[in-house]
Design a protein around this motif. Structure first.
Motif, PDB file in Angstrom:
ATOM      1  N   ILE A   1       0.984  -1.192  -0.334  1.00 37.55           N
ATOM      2  CA  ILE A   1      -0.234  -0.199   0.126  1.00 37.55           C
ATOM      3  C   ILE A   1       0.949   1.772  -0.058  1.00 37.55           C
ATOM      4  O   ILE A   1       1.544   1.698   1.250  1.00 37.55           O
ATOM      5  N   THR A   2       0.822   1.640  -1.074  1.00 37.75           N
ATOM      6  CA  THR A   2       1.383   3.579  -0.734  1.00 37.75           C
ATOM      7  C   THR A   2       1.061   4.346  -0.897  1.00 37.75           C
ATOM      8  O   THR A   2      -0.702   4.368  -2.024  1.00 37.75           O
ATOM      9  N   PRO A   3       1.430   5.445  -1.078  1.00 40.59           N
ATOM     10  CA  PRO A   3       0.569   6.892  -1.577  1.00 40.59           C
ATOM     11  C   PRO A   3       0.268   6.788  -2.617  1.00 40.59           C
ATOM     12  O   PRO A   3      -1.271   8.139  -3.144  1.00 40.59           O
ATOM     13  N   VAL A   4       1.011   6.493  -3.348  1.00 38.86           N
ATOM     14  CA  VAL A   4       1.342   6.985  -5.289  1.00 38.86           C
ATOM     15  C   VAL A   4      -0.529   6.286  -5.728  1.00 38.86           C
ATOM     16  O   VAL A   4      -1.219   6.673  -6.521  1.00 38.86           O
ATOM     17  N   ARG A   5       0.377   4.707  -5.094  1.00 37.91           N
ATOM     18  CA  ARG A   5      -0.812   3.710  -5.744  1.00 37.91           C
ATOM     19  C   ARG A   5      -1.831   3.796  -5.468  1.00 37.91           C
ATOM     20  O   ARG A   5      -3.336   3.736  -5.385  1.00 37.91           O
ATOM     21  N   GLU A   6      -2.394   4.032  -4.387  1.00 40.73           N
ATOM     22  CA  GLU A   6      -3.912   4.736  -3.686  1.00 40.73           C
ATOM     23  C   GLU A   6      -4.663   5.623  -4.115  1.00 40.73           C
ATOM     24  O   GLU A   6      -5.793   5.758  -3.892  1.00 40.73           O
ATOM     25  N   GLN A   7      -3.937   6.352  -4.975  1.00 34.75           N
ATOM     26  CA  GLN A   7      -4.521   7.466  -5.840  1.00 34.75           C
ATOM     27  C   GLN A   7      -5.502   7.315  -6.814  1.00 34.75           C
ATOM     28  O   GLN A   7      -5.910   7.736  -7.367  1.00 34.75           O
ATOM     29  N   ASN A   8      -4.593   5.474  -7.399  1.00 35.21           N
ATOM     30  CA  ASN A   8      -5.146   5.490  -8.623  1.00 35.21           C
ATOM     31  C   ASN A   8      -6.021   3.602  -8.677  1.00 35.21           C
ATOM     32  O   ASN A   8      -6.519   3.090  -9.481  1.00 35.21           O
ATOM     33  N   LEU A   9      -5.998   3.535  -7.018  1.00 35.53           N
ATOM     34  CA  LEU A   9      -6.752   2.542  -7.017  1.00 35.53           C
ATOM     35  C   LEU A   9      -7.320   1.917  -5.174  1.00 35.53           C
ATOM     36  O   LEU A   9      -6.667   2.515  -4.781  1.00 35.53           O
ATOM     37  N   ASP A  10      -8.229   1.269  -4.776  1.00 34.51           N
ATOM     38  CA  ASP A  10      -8.837   1.535  -3.640  1.00 34.51           C
ATOM     39  C   ASP A  10      -7.823  -0.071  -3.216  1.00 34.51           C
ATOM     40  O   ASP A  10      -7.926  -1.085  -3.443  1.00 34.51           O
ATOM     41  N   PHE A  11      -7.060   0.112  -1.493  1.00 33.66           N
ATOM     42  CA  PHE A  11      -6.845  -0.984  -1.263  1.00 33.66           C
ATOM     43  C   PHE A  11      -7.630  -0.946   0.153  1.00 33.66           C
ATOM     44  O   PHE A  11      -8.026  -0.253   0.363  1.00 33.66           O
ATOM     45  N   SER A  12      -7.371  -2.788   0.135  1.00 38.04           N
ATOM     46  CA  SER A  12      -7.964  -3.283   1.204  1.00 38.04           C
ATOM     47  C   SER A  12      -7.639  -2.942   2.686  1.00 38.04           C
ATOM     48  O   SER A  12      -6.298  -2.515   2.048  1.00 38.04           O
ATOM     49  N   GLY A  13      -8.104  -3.372   3.722  1.00 39.79           N
ATOM     50  CA  GLY A  13      -6.951  -2.851   4.969  1.00 39.79           C
ATOM     51  C   GLY A  13      -5.740  -3.723   4.774  1.00 39.79           C
ATOM     52  O   GLY A  13      -5.742  -4.706   4.029  1.00 39.79           O
ATOM     53  N   PRO A  14      -4.199  -3.974   5.273  1.00 39.96           N
ATOM     54  CA  PRO A  14      -3.505  -4.305   5.454  1.00 39.96           C
ATOM     55  C   PRO A  14      -3.702  -6.333   5.528  1.00 39.96           C
ATOM     56  O   PRO A  14      -4.023  -6.323   6.499  1.00 39.96           O
ATOM     57  N   TYR A  15      -2.502  -7.365   4.792  1.00 41.59           N
ATOM     58  CA  TYR A  15      -3.113  -8.005   5.124  1.00 41.59           C
ATOM     59  C   TYR A  15      -1.690  -9.147   5.524  1.00 41.59           C
ATOM     60  O   TYR A  15      -2.049 -10.258   5.957  1.00 41.59           O
ATOM     61  N   PHE A  16      -0.969  -8.216   5.474  1.00 45.75           N
ATOM     62  CA  PHE A  16       0.403  -9.013   5.287  1.00 45.75           C
ATOM     63  C   PHE A  16       1.893  -7.963   5.834  1.00 45.75           C
ATOM     64  O   PHE A  16       1.899  -6.511   5.219  1.00 45.75           O
ATOM     65  N   ASP A  17       2.785  -7.593   6.499  1.00 43.34           N
ATOM     66  CA  ASP A  17       4.317  -6.954   6.659  1.00 43.34           C
ATOM     67  C   ASP A  17       4.899  -7.125   5.757  1.00 43.34           C
ATOM     68  O   ASP A  17       5.363  -8.242   6.021  1.00 43.34           O
TER      69      ASP A  17
END
Ligand code: GLN
Length: 268
Positions: free
Chosen positions: A115-131
């Motif tokens: 999950i990155t801020p740039v990608r968040e502008q282009n798609l929506d993410f689920s909550g984090p599922y892995f570190d």
């Protein structure tokens, strides 16, 4: 420019719009806390997953099947929706830019994707599922235990990834060499085409487990979290994923999958 050339373009754009918004199947997403909102899928009876193979142990081919941690997590979602997961193998670039999701190539993207801020502008993410963190892989016993030690040396990176961004930002004086996928990247370390490579720790630890001539020589605390991507605004599917992952964490299914795919990992 005449109207003659403009007309077919308009037609093509309209056709594309119909194509990308055309949804053939509607399902009800169980009794989630979101209030039973409807999940709409691009193809009837299927949950289509865009991913980029191989990314072992998250997604890779085993015989004729595609298996892995991400595949199993998405299978839980598919099962809850009473549909079957279908994998669409496609370059990472189209996944991380949201293009594939926007084009209706798949319902979701599960690709060990940070999950990155740039990608968040282009798609929506689920909550984090892995570190995850970035890590360095090199031949066992090699002196390359930091980016600083690779000055004037060749450092392999995978195109479009957070590892590439990290290496370029922090590897002043090293020559980065770009590879399209992780299999090519790791083969290049093994054969000495590059001196070391940067990629996600989970993938590198799995590789050295099977290739003891290589070693993970450093981990960089980048604090990354993987998310499953959906098309921007596809809130029903995003909430459905979150609901299923939350339930799997609570009832032990998540831990069982973690043990299955990360046998060598220290306890989370
Ligand atoms: N986690 C990394 C990223 O999001 C690598 C993902 C991948 O190569 N599949 O960039």
């Amino acid at each position: 420019m005449s109207a003659r050339t403009a007309l077919p373009l308009v037609t093509a754009v309209t056709a594309l719009a119909i194509l990308t918004t055309g949804c053939t199947s509607t399902k009800t997403a169980g009794s989630g806390a979101s209030g039973g909102s409807e999940v709409t899928l691009v193809a009837e009876g299927k949950l289509k997953t865009c991913t980029h193979l191989p990314y072992e142990p998250f997604q890779f081919r085993k015989g004729s099947e595609v298996v892995g941690f991400d595949v199993d997590i998405v299978d839980l979602v598919a099962k809850d929706l009473k549909v079957t997961q279908e994998i669409v193998d496609t370059p990472f670039e189209g996944i991380q830019t949201g293009e594939d999701l926007n084009a209706g190539k798949c319902d979701l993207a599960a690709a060990g994707m940070t999950i990155t801020p740039v990608r968040e502008q282009n798609l929506d993410f689920s909550g984090p599922y892995f570190d995850a963190t970035q890590a360095l892989i090199a031949k066992k016993g090699s002196p390359y235990t930091s980016l600083a030690s690779l000055k004037g040396k060749k450092l392999g990176v995978q195109q479009g990834t957070t590892g590439e961004t990290y290496a370029k930002k922090n590897g002043a004086g090293t020559e980065t060499v770009q590879f399209e996928d992780v299999a090519l990247l790791l083969a290049a370390v093994k054969t000495g085409q590059v001196d070391a490579a940067v990629n996600d720790n989970g993938v590198l630890f799995e590789y050295v487990r099977k290739n003891p001539d290589l070693a993970v020589t450093a981990e960089f605390d980048t604090g990354e979290k993987y998310g499953i991507g959906v098309r921007t605004g596809n809130t029903a599917l995003r909430k459905e994923i979150d609901k299923v992952v939350k339930a799997a964490r609570a009832d032990g299914r998540y831990d069982a999958l973690y043990k299955k795919w990360f046998p060598a990992a220290p306890k989370k």
